[in-house]
Design a protein around this motif. Structure first.
Motif, PDB file in Angstrom:
ATOM      1  N   LYS A  10      -7.415 117.016 -78.659  1.00 57.52           N
ATOM      2  CA  LYS A  10      -8.457 116.382 -79.725  1.00 57.52           C
ATOM      3  C   LYS A  10      -9.896 116.138 -79.244  1.00 57.52           C
ATOM      4  O   LYS A  10     -10.132 116.876 -77.962  1.00 57.52           O
ATOM      5  N   CYS A  11     -10.723 115.396 -79.795  1.00 64.05           N
ATOM      6  CA  CYS A  11     -12.075 115.354 -79.233  1.00 64.05           C
ATOM      7  C   CYS A  11     -12.480 113.967 -79.038  1.00 64.05           C
ATOM      8  O   CYS A  11     -11.732 113.036 -79.732  1.00 64.05           O
ATOM      9  N   TYR A  12     -13.363 113.559 -78.405  1.00 61.80           N
ATOM     10  CA  TYR A  12     -13.668 112.260 -78.014  1.00 61.80           C
ATOM     11  C   TYR A  12     -15.095 111.855 -78.049  1.00 61.80           C
ATOM     12  O   TYR A  12     -16.103 112.750 -77.649  1.00 61.80           O
ATOM     13  N   ALA A  13     -15.603 110.849 -78.634  1.00 65.61           N
ATOM     14  CA  ALA A  13     -17.137 110.395 -78.619  1.00 65.61           C
ATOM     15  C   ALA A  13     -17.154 109.318 -77.534  1.00 65.61           C
ATOM     16  O   ALA A  13     -16.366 108.166 -77.803  1.00 65.61           O
ATOM     17  N   MET A  14     -18.105 109.525 -76.757  1.00 63.36           N
ATOM     18  CA  MET A  14     -18.290 108.043 -75.539  1.00 63.36           C
ATOM     19  C   MET A  14     -19.776 108.054 -75.742  1.00 63.36           C
ATOM     20  O   MET A  14     -20.654 108.931 -75.747  1.00 63.36           O
ATOM     21  N   LEU A  15     -20.068 106.706 -75.406  1.00 54.00           N
ATOM     22  CA  LEU A  15     -21.639 106.115 -75.255  1.00 54.00           C
ATOM     23  C   LEU A  15     -21.439 105.564 -73.838  1.00 54.00           C
ATOM     24  O   LEU A  15     -20.554 104.880 -73.216  1.00 54.00           O
ATOM     25  N   TYR A  16     -22.456 106.137 -73.162  1.00 56.41           N
ATOM     26  CA  TYR A  16     -22.626 105.690 -71.630  1.00 56.41           C
ATOM     27  C   TYR A  16     -23.853 105.236 -71.647  1.00 56.41           C
ATOM     28  O   TYR A  16     -24.837 105.634 -72.200  1.00 56.41           O
ATOM     29  N   THR A  17     -23.962 103.728 -71.300  1.00 60.74           N
ATOM     30  CA  THR A  17     -25.141 102.898 -71.342  1.00 60.74           C
ATOM     31  C   THR A  17     -25.428 102.536 -69.880  1.00 60.74           C
ATOM     32  O   THR A  17     -24.652 102.142 -69.255  1.00 60.74           O
ATOM     33  N   TYR A  18     -26.898 102.728 -69.466  1.00 59.82           N
ATOM     34  CA  TYR A  18     -27.053 102.424 -67.992  1.00 59.82           C
ATOM     35  C   TYR A  18     -28.723 101.854 -68.200  1.00 59.82           C
ATOM     36  O   TYR A  18     -29.541 102.028 -69.066  1.00 59.82           O
ATOM     37  N   CYS A  19     -29.086 101.066 -67.140  1.00 63.96           N
ATOM     38  CA  CYS A  19     -30.471 100.573 -66.908  1.00 63.96           C
ATOM     39  C   CYS A  19     -31.116 100.999 -65.691  1.00 63.96           C
ATOM     40  O   CYS A  19     -30.555 100.567 -64.631  1.00 63.96           O
ATOM     41  N   PRO A  20     -31.673 102.092 -65.638  1.00 65.44           N
ATOM     42  CA  PRO A  20     -32.488 102.600 -64.267  1.00 65.44           C
ATOM     43  C   PRO A  20     -33.632 101.504 -64.006  1.00 65.44           C
ATOM     44  O   PRO A  20     -34.048 100.853 -64.618  1.00 65.44           O
ATOM     45  N   ARG A  28     -30.949 103.000 -71.221  1.00 62.85           N
ATOM     46  CA  ARG A  28     -30.987 104.517 -71.543  1.00 62.85           C
ATOM     47  C   ARG A  28     -29.238 104.608 -72.045  1.00 62.85           C
ATOM     48  O   ARG A  28     -28.467 104.055 -71.404  1.00 62.85           O
ATOM     49  N   PHE A  29     -29.278 105.793 -73.037  1.00 57.30           N
ATOM     50  CA  PHE A  29     -27.973 106.001 -73.579  1.00 57.30           C
ATOM     51  C   PHE A  29     -27.710 107.393 -73.389  1.00 57.30           C
ATOM     52  O   PHE A  29     -28.505 108.298 -73.538  1.00 57.30           O
ATOM     53  N   ILE A  30     -26.372 107.729 -73.060  1.00 56.13           N
ATOM     54  CA  ILE A  30     -26.080 109.186 -73.162  1.00 56.13           C
ATOM     55  C   ILE A  30     -24.856 109.062 -74.108  1.00 56.13           C
ATOM     56  O   ILE A  30     -23.733 108.470 -73.827  1.00 56.13           O
ATOM     57  N   LEU A  31     -24.985 109.870 -74.971  1.00 56.91           N
ATOM     58  CA  LEU A  31     -23.819 110.167 -76.124  1.00 56.91           C
ATOM     59  C   LEU A  31     -23.102 111.425 -75.765  1.00 56.91           C
ATOM     60  O   LEU A  31     -23.580 112.503 -75.790  1.00 56.91           O
ATOM     61  N   TYR A  32     -21.765 111.251 -75.263  1.00 50.05           N
ATOM     62  CA  TYR A  32     -21.021 112.263 -74.930  1.00 50.05           C
ATOM     63  C   TYR A  32     -19.952 112.801 -76.067  1.00 50.05           C
ATOM     64  O   TYR A  32     -19.378 111.900 -76.619  1.00 50.05           O
ATOM     65  N   ALA A  33     -19.979 114.039 -76.453  1.00 50.93           N
ATOM     66  CA  ALA A  33     -18.823 114.574 -77.137  1.00 50.93           C
ATOM     67  C   ALA A  33     -17.928 115.266 -76.312  1.00 50.93           C
ATOM     68  O   ALA A  33     -18.509 116.321 -75.862  1.00 50.93           O
ATOM     69  N   TRP A  34     -16.926 115.105 -76.008  1.00 48.74           N
ATOM     70  CA  TRP A  34     -15.771 115.859 -75.401  1.00 48.74           C
ATOM     71  C   TRP A  34     -14.950 116.463 -76.314  1.00 48.74           C
ATOM     72  O   TRP A  34     -14.251 115.954 -77.169  1.00 48.74           O
ATOM     73  N   VAL A  54     -22.939 106.557 -83.956  1.00 46.41           N
ATOM     74  CA  VAL A  54     -23.178 105.652 -82.778  1.00 46.41           C
ATOM     75  C   VAL A  54     -24.785 105.850 -82.373  1.00 46.41           C
ATOM     76  O   VAL A  54     -25.476 104.778 -82.050  1.00 46.41           O
ATOM     77  N   SER A  55     -25.467 106.773 -82.520  1.00 47.62           N
ATOM     78  CA  SER A  55     -26.826 107.210 -82.729  1.00 47.62           C
ATOM     79  C   SER A  55     -27.806 106.186 -83.268  1.00 47.62           C
ATOM     80  O   SER A  55     -28.611 105.684 -82.944  1.00 47.62           O
ATOM     81  N   ALA A  56     -27.245 106.068 -84.579  1.00 48.21           N
ATOM     82  CA  ALA A  56     -27.809 105.235 -85.439  1.00 48.21           C
ATOM     83  C   ALA A  56     -27.639 103.920 -85.007  1.00 48.21           C
ATOM     84  O   ALA A  56     -28.774 103.026 -85.151  1.00 48.21           O
TER      85      ALA A  56
END
Length: 121
Positions: A10-20, A28-34, A54-56
């Motif tokens: 399978k493939c997975y889409a993940m959104l990682y959010t953090y505040c530096p 800040r957001f990192i969009l991962y596609a595994w 998700v980006s939108a």
């Protein structure tokens, strides 16, 4: 602690959010596609489409980065975003697609677990 379990088929889409920073106001957001090693091309394309959606949703809320992660080549930051524990299972197990060929012995599963140590410094 339980690992995040991802299926090789399978493939997975993940959104990682953090505040530096100190004030934690900037997001800040990192969009991962595994992509699993045995995932079909159609699933990879669907994962990319999901990341676009998700980006939108987060557009204009902060800085955004993307990372495509191939099974077995996970970055330390991806593992950290997954809580430090990641388990991959082959297709055909209870976490994989039901129509694929895989292990048939009931209850038999193999996990590949990678960990990341968090530094408190």
């Amino acid at each position: 602690r339980r690992p995040l379990v991802l299926s090789s088929g399978k493939c997975y889409a993940m959104l990682y959010t953090y505040c530096p920073g100190v004030d934690k106001r900037e997001k800040r957001f990192i969009l991962y596609a595994w992509h699993g090693a045995r995932a079909p091309q159609q699933d990879r394309a669907a994962c990319t489409m999901c990341l676009n959606e998700v980006s939108a949703m987060v557009r204009g809320q902060g800085q955004e980065d993307r990372e495509v992660v191939q099974e077995g080549k996970e970055s330390w930051h991806f593992l950290l975003a997954c809580g430090g524990l990641l388990a991959r299972v082959p297709p055909g197990t209870s976490d994989g697609p039901s129509n694929s060929t895989g292990p048939t012995r009931r209850g038999s599963r193999m996990f590949h677990v990678r960990t990341v140590r968090r530094d408190d410094n």
